[in-house]
Enzyme design. Structure first.
Site, PDB file in Angstrom:
ATOM      1  N   CYS A  41       0.828  -1.214   0.000  1.00 59.28           N
ATOM      2  CA  CYS A  41       0.000   0.000   0.000  1.00 59.28           C
ATOM      3  C   CYS A  41       0.862   1.264   0.000  1.00 59.28           C
ATOM      4  O   CYS A  41       0.439   2.317  -0.473  1.00 59.28           O
ATOM      5  CB  CYS A  41      -0.907   0.032   1.232  1.00 59.28           C
ATOM      6  SG  CYS A  41      -1.733  -1.521   1.557  1.00 59.28           S
ATOM      7  N   ASP A 283      -5.651 -11.769  -0.128  1.00 57.61           N
ATOM      8  CA  ASP A 283      -6.044 -11.554  -1.528  1.00 57.61           C
ATOM      9  C   ASP A 283      -6.341 -12.848  -2.282  1.00 57.61           C
ATOM     10  O   ASP A 283      -6.842 -12.798  -3.402  1.00 57.61           O
ATOM     11  CB  ASP A 283      -4.925 -10.817  -2.275  1.00 57.61           C
ATOM     12  CG  ASP A 283      -4.861  -9.339  -1.927  1.00 57.61           C
ATOM     13  OD1 ASP A 283      -5.628  -8.902  -1.063  1.00 57.61           O
ATOM     14  OD2 ASP A 283      -4.021  -8.640  -2.532  1.00 57.61           O
ATOM     15  N   TYR A 426     -19.490  17.633  15.996  1.00 57.07           N
ATOM     16  CA  TYR A 426     -19.513  18.854  15.174  1.00 57.07           C
ATOM     17  C   TYR A 426     -18.786  19.995  15.874  1.00 57.07           C
ATOM     18  O   TYR A 426     -19.019  20.267  17.050  1.00 57.07           O
ATOM     19  CB  TYR A 426     -20.946  19.309  14.861  1.00 57.07           C
ATOM     20  CG  TYR A 426     -20.991  20.777  14.485  1.00 57.07           C
ATOM     21  CD1 TYR A 426     -20.401  21.201  13.292  1.00 57.07           C
ATOM     22  CD2 TYR A 426     -21.543  21.736  15.334  1.00 57.07           C
ATOM     23  CE1 TYR A 426     -20.375  22.556  12.963  1.00 57.07           C
ATOM     24  CE2 TYR A 426     -21.533  23.089  15.003  1.00 57.07           C
ATOM     25  CZ  TYR A 426     -20.941  23.492  13.819  1.00 57.07           C
ATOM     26  OH  TYR A 426     -20.906  24.806  13.487  1.00 57.07           O
ATOM     27  N   TRP A 434     -24.381  20.113   9.772  1.00 55.69           N
ATOM     28  CA  TRP A 434     -24.791  18.803   9.254  1.00 55.69           C
ATOM     29  C   TRP A 434     -23.587  18.221   8.528  1.00 55.69           C
ATOM     30  O   TRP A 434     -23.114  18.802   7.551  1.00 55.69           O
ATOM     31  CB  TRP A 434     -25.952  18.927   8.268  1.00 55.69           C
ATOM     32  CG  TRP A 434     -27.267  19.211   8.921  1.00 55.69           C
ATOM     33  CD1 TRP A 434     -27.822  20.430   9.136  1.00 55.69           C
ATOM     34  CD2 TRP A 434     -28.196  18.247   9.432  1.00 55.69           C
ATOM     35  NE1 TRP A 434     -29.030  20.305   9.764  1.00 55.69           N
ATOM     36  CE2 TRP A 434     -29.295  18.971   9.962  1.00 55.69           C
ATOM     37  CE3 TRP A 434     -28.209  16.862   9.507  1.00 55.69           C
ATOM     38  CZ2 TRP A 434     -30.382  18.342  10.545  1.00 55.69           C
ATOM     39  CZ3 TRP A 434     -29.304  16.229  10.088  1.00 55.69           C
ATOM     40  CH2 TRP A 434     -30.372  16.966  10.607  1.00 55.69           C
TER      41      TRP A 434
HETATM   42  C1  LIG Z   1       0.494  -0.460  -5.149  1.00 59.43           C
HETATM   43  C2  LIG Z   1      -0.499  -1.036  -4.178  1.00 59.43           C
HETATM   44  C3  LIG Z   1      -1.193  -0.201  -3.326  1.00 59.43           C
HETATM   45  C4  LIG Z   1      -2.115  -0.734  -2.415  1.00 59.43           C
HETATM   46  N1  LIG Z   1      -2.793   0.125  -1.583  1.00 59.43           N
HETATM   47  C5  LIG Z   1      -3.686  -0.378  -0.700  1.00 59.43           C
HETATM   48  C6  LIG Z   1      -4.380   0.490   0.193  1.00 59.43           C
HETATM   49  O1  LIG Z   1      -4.179   1.712   0.171  1.00 59.43           O
HETATM   50  N2  LIG Z   1      -5.271  -0.061   1.072  1.00 59.43           N
HETATM   51  C7  LIG Z   1      -5.489  -1.414   1.130  1.00 59.43           C
HETATM   52  O2  LIG Z   1      -6.305  -1.868   1.968  1.00 59.43           O
HETATM   53  N3  LIG Z   1      -4.845  -2.269   0.295  1.00 59.43           N
HETATM   54  C8  LIG Z   1      -3.946  -1.774  -0.610  1.00 59.43           C
HETATM   55  N4  LIG Z   1      -3.268  -2.634  -1.436  1.00 59.43           N
HETATM   56  C9  LIG Z   1      -3.581  -4.074  -1.390  1.00 59.43           C
HETATM   57  C10 LIG Z   1      -2.775  -4.790  -0.331  1.00 59.43           C
HETATM   58  O3  LIG Z   1      -1.408  -4.533  -0.504  1.00 59.43           O
HETATM   59  C11 LIG Z   1      -3.067  -6.277  -0.421  1.00 59.43           C
HETATM   60  O4  LIG Z   1      -4.441  -6.477  -0.260  1.00 59.43           O
HETATM   61  C12 LIG Z   1      -2.325  -7.084   0.634  1.00 59.43           C
HETATM   62  O5  LIG Z   1      -0.945  -6.981   0.479  1.00 59.43           O
HETATM   63  C13 LIG Z   1      -2.746  -8.547   0.565  1.00 59.43           C
HETATM   64  O6  LIG Z   1      -2.007  -9.286   1.468  1.00 59.43           O
HETATM   65  P1  LIG Z   1      -1.809 -10.837   1.253  1.00 59.43           P
HETATM   66  O7  LIG Z   1      -0.947 -11.301   2.367  1.00 59.43           O
HETATM   67  O8  LIG Z   1      -3.111 -11.492   1.043  1.00 59.43           O
HETATM   68  O9  LIG Z   1      -1.075 -10.974  -0.154  1.00 59.43           O
HETATM   69  P2  LIG Z   1       0.353 -10.367  -0.715  1.00 59.43           P
HETATM   70  O10 LIG Z   1       0.630  -9.106  -0.042  1.00 59.43           O
HETATM   71  O11 LIG Z   1       0.211 -10.448  -2.156  1.00 59.43           O
HETATM   72  O12 LIG Z   1       1.335 -11.459  -0.179  1.00 59.43           O
HETATM   73  C14 LIG Z   1       1.357 -12.764  -0.668  1.00 59.43           C
HETATM   74  C15 LIG Z   1       2.776 -13.266  -0.516  1.00 59.43           C
HETATM   75  O13 LIG Z   1       2.797 -14.634  -0.869  1.00 59.43           O
HETATM   76  C16 LIG Z   1       3.983 -14.907  -1.569  1.00 59.43           C
HETATM   77  N5  LIG Z   1       3.728 -16.097  -2.357  1.00 59.43           N
HETATM   78  C17 LIG Z   1       2.780 -16.268  -3.304  1.00 59.43           C
HETATM   79  N6  LIG Z   1       2.823 -17.508  -3.792  1.00 59.43           N
HETATM   80  C18 LIG Z   1       3.813 -18.142  -3.130  1.00 59.43           C
HETATM   81  C19 LIG Z   1       4.343 -19.453  -3.200  1.00 59.43           C
HETATM   82  N7  LIG Z   1       3.833 -20.357  -4.046  1.00 59.43           N
HETATM   83  N8  LIG Z   1       5.371 -19.776  -2.391  1.00 59.43           N
HETATM   84  C20 LIG Z   1       5.896 -18.853  -1.526  1.00 59.43           C
HETATM   85  N9  LIG Z   1       5.432 -17.593  -1.428  1.00 59.43           N
HETATM   86  C21 LIG Z   1       4.404 -17.242  -2.217  1.00 59.43           C
HETATM   87  C22 LIG Z   1       4.226 -13.650  -2.395  1.00 59.43           C
HETATM   88  O14 LIG Z   1       5.574 -13.517  -2.748  1.00 59.43           O
HETATM   89  C23 LIG Z   1       3.753 -12.548  -1.445  1.00 59.43           C
HETATM   90  O15 LIG Z   1       4.810 -12.017  -0.685  1.00 59.43           O
HETATM   91  C24 LIG Z   1      -2.334  -2.131  -2.360  1.00 59.43           C
HETATM   92  C25 LIG Z   1      -1.631  -2.976  -3.225  1.00 59.43           C
HETATM   93  C26 LIG Z   1      -0.718  -2.444  -4.124  1.00 59.43           C
HETATM   94  C27 LIG Z   1       0.030  -3.382  -5.037  1.00 59.43           C
END
Ligand SMILES: Cc1cc2nc3c(=O)[nH]c(=O)nc-3n(C[C@H](O)[C@H](O)[C@H](O)COP(=O)(O)OP(=O)(O)OC[C@H]3O[C@@H](n4cnc5c(N)ncnc54)[C@H](O)[C@@H]3O)c2cc1C
Length: 452
Positions: A41, A283, A426, A434
């Site tokens: 993020c 995600d 407020y 409001w």
């Molecule tokens: C530029 C950007 C801005 C964002 N801004 C916001 C925001 O403002 N607010 C918000 O709520 N969300 C935001 N997000 C979304 C947020 O970053 C994600 O929702 C969050 O990181 C999800 O977390 P996660 O652990 O599910 O997945 P990820 O953060 O994707 O982590 C998954 C991890 O699993 C690892 N992985 C995957 N497959 C394997 C495998 N087979 N073996 C070993 N490791 C593996 C990957 O390398 C990764 O490190 C943003 C995302 C981006 C890209």
């Protein structure tokens, strides 16, 4: 055993460790990248120069996790799940060595992968994603800040508009190409139009209805332009912000249940449906939308962290549940704040709801107080019942986080009449008498009555 070392995975590991010591629970986390618990993020603000220290985007390093007896194994990719025998196959990125490791309980937190259409030239040097800290570093290394440089952002979702601001801050001339007519498809088009007008006013060129077909390269092989709708848009750097899809390749191959959007399906305890010993969060899962009653893919860090907490508690023998989401999100482009929660008009129609909409103009502070900035609030309410269905806000400083009022109201199943009657704080420096959300709610009450 945790697969994926970011928000969901490491929150689960940390929470489990809080509840069970190393003598009771061994925790191993595999991460294919070089970082743990990092904030994707924060990437737009780091690329834009507001955050200067990359390390500040890492909430907890591998060493910090290891100090709490969480065995983090970096640069180790899980390549296969063997659910029958309770083991996973891993590959060490440095040595290429493959091995199997057994587990009793498995947590899948593999996140999402960015959409990258197979267009000619899309892999050319100078075309960047912004999913990981390594992506962010590669993009920063590319930005030389020379005068007259041009950047093209493909996609105008929240990551696209945040990256447009970052590149503008770095001195680039920025063009945002978007397939839809208006940016921010998570808003209704009438609210997206406000975002587009504001972006144009900031010097960011937004092109709607622009389906990218090709990336053109120069003599050295680097990107030189992006082609959309037959027009060439010159580019020294291209950033892709085309959204993400659940990273469920392993889960699919293992036959785990996936939903309409390709995300894992879980119960309220975040346990993968039909599997006692497998949990999933972040995600890579679909979640229940509390307003529409349907499963959705809502890839946001706020949910990933909560999923991790719930999973960690359950894996460690405690108890936790994740009830679902109402679809709240905030973002900004330069001084413009953009927020949404609940259903858009098309979402309401898709589930057969009949509704009224209102749009209210208001200000962030009392009109006479210095710094009062305009704000537009759109509200969607169910006909007859007056139940709040959704809220979208576009405005300047102080606009975005007001959406949380509507998020709470949606979660509580409140009517717009109840929202209008809420006892909110407020004083002139904070809001008009409001609150803008209540101004919209009052209009919605009248609209519901009129519609009968
Ligand atoms: C530029 C950007 C801005 C964002 N801004 C916001 C925001 O403002 N607010 C918000 O709520 N969300 C935001 N997000 C979304 C947020 O970053 C994600 O929702 C969050 O990181 C999800 O977390 P996660 O652990 O599910 O997945 P990820 O953060 O994707 O982590 C998954 C991890 O699993 C690892 N992985 C995957 N497959 C394997 C495998 N087979 N073996 C070993 N490791 C593996 C990957 O390398 C990764 O490190 C943003 C995302 C981006 C890209």
């Amino acid at each position: 055993m945790v697969v994926g070392g970011d928000a969901a995975g490491m929150s689960a590991a940390s929470q489990a460790r809080r509840l069970k010591g190393p003598d009771e629970l061994e925790i191993v986390a595999f991460e294919r990248g070089r970082f743990t618990s990092y904030s994707a993020c924060g990437i737009p603000y780091w690329v834009g120069g507001e955050v200067t220290d990359r390390d500040r985007l890492v909430a907890r390093t591998p060493e910090q996790h290891r100090a709490r007896d969480i065995d983090v194994r970096l640069r180790t990719e899980v390549t296969e799940l063997d659910l029958d025998r309770g083991r996973v196959r891993t590959r060490d990125a440095e040595s290429g060595t493959e091995s199997w490791t057994g587990y009793d309980r498995l947590v899948l937190a593999t996140g999402a992968r960015p959409v990258r259409p197979p267009l000619p030239g899309i892999d050319a040097p100078g075309v960047h994603g912004v999913q990981t800290l390594d992506d962010g570093q590669a993009l920063l290394d590319r930005l030389d800040g020379a005068p007259g440089r041009r950047a093209v952002v493909v996609g105008a979702g929240y990551i696209g508009v945040e990256m447009a601001e970052a590149l503008l801050r770095r001195g680039y001339e920025v063009t945002v190409l978007n397939r839809g007519e208006q940016p921010m498809a998570t808003l209704d088009p009438d609210m997206g139009r406000l975002v587009r007008a504001a972006m144009d006013g900031m010097g960011i060129t937004t092109v709607g209805g622009a389906e990218v077909t090709e990336v053109l390269t120069g003599p050295g092989g680097d990107v030189r332009a992006v082609v959309a709708g037959g027009t060439e848009y010159p580019a020294d750097v291209v950033v892709l912000g085309l959204g993400v899809e659940p990273e469920t390749t392993l889960a699919r191959a293992a036959g785990l249940p996936l939903g309409t959007y390709g995300g894992l399906l879980t119960d309220l305890a975040m346990r993968v449906r039909g599997r006692e010993e497998v949990w999933a969060g972040g995600d890579c899962v679909e979640v229940l939308d509390l307003v529409s009653g349907r499963e959705r893919h809502v890839p946001l860090g706020t949910h990933a962290n909560k999923h991790g907490q719930v999973i960690g508690a359950n894996v460690a023998g405690g108890y936790g549940t994740f009830p679902g989401v109402v679809g709240t999100a905030v973002s900004k482009v330069c001084s413009l704040e953009i927020a949404r929660t609940g259903l858009r008009e098309r979402d309401a129609r898709a589930v057969g709801l009949r509704y009224v909409t209102v749009t209210a103009e208001s200000t962030s502070r009392a009109g006479y107080y210095p710094g009062a900035a305009p704000m537009t609030v759109k509200m969607i309410a169910e006909r007859r019942t007056g139940r709040l269905l959704g809220t979208q806000i576009v405005g300047r400083e102080g606009a975005g986080k007001r959406v949380d009022i509507a998020a709470v109201a949606l979660t509580a199943g409140m009517t717009v009449e109840q929202v209008a009657a809420l006892d909110l704080g407020y004083a002139p420096p904070f809001s008009p008498v409001w609150d803008p959300v209540q101004v919209a709610a009052r209009k919605a009450v009248a609209a519901v009555r009129e519609a009968g």
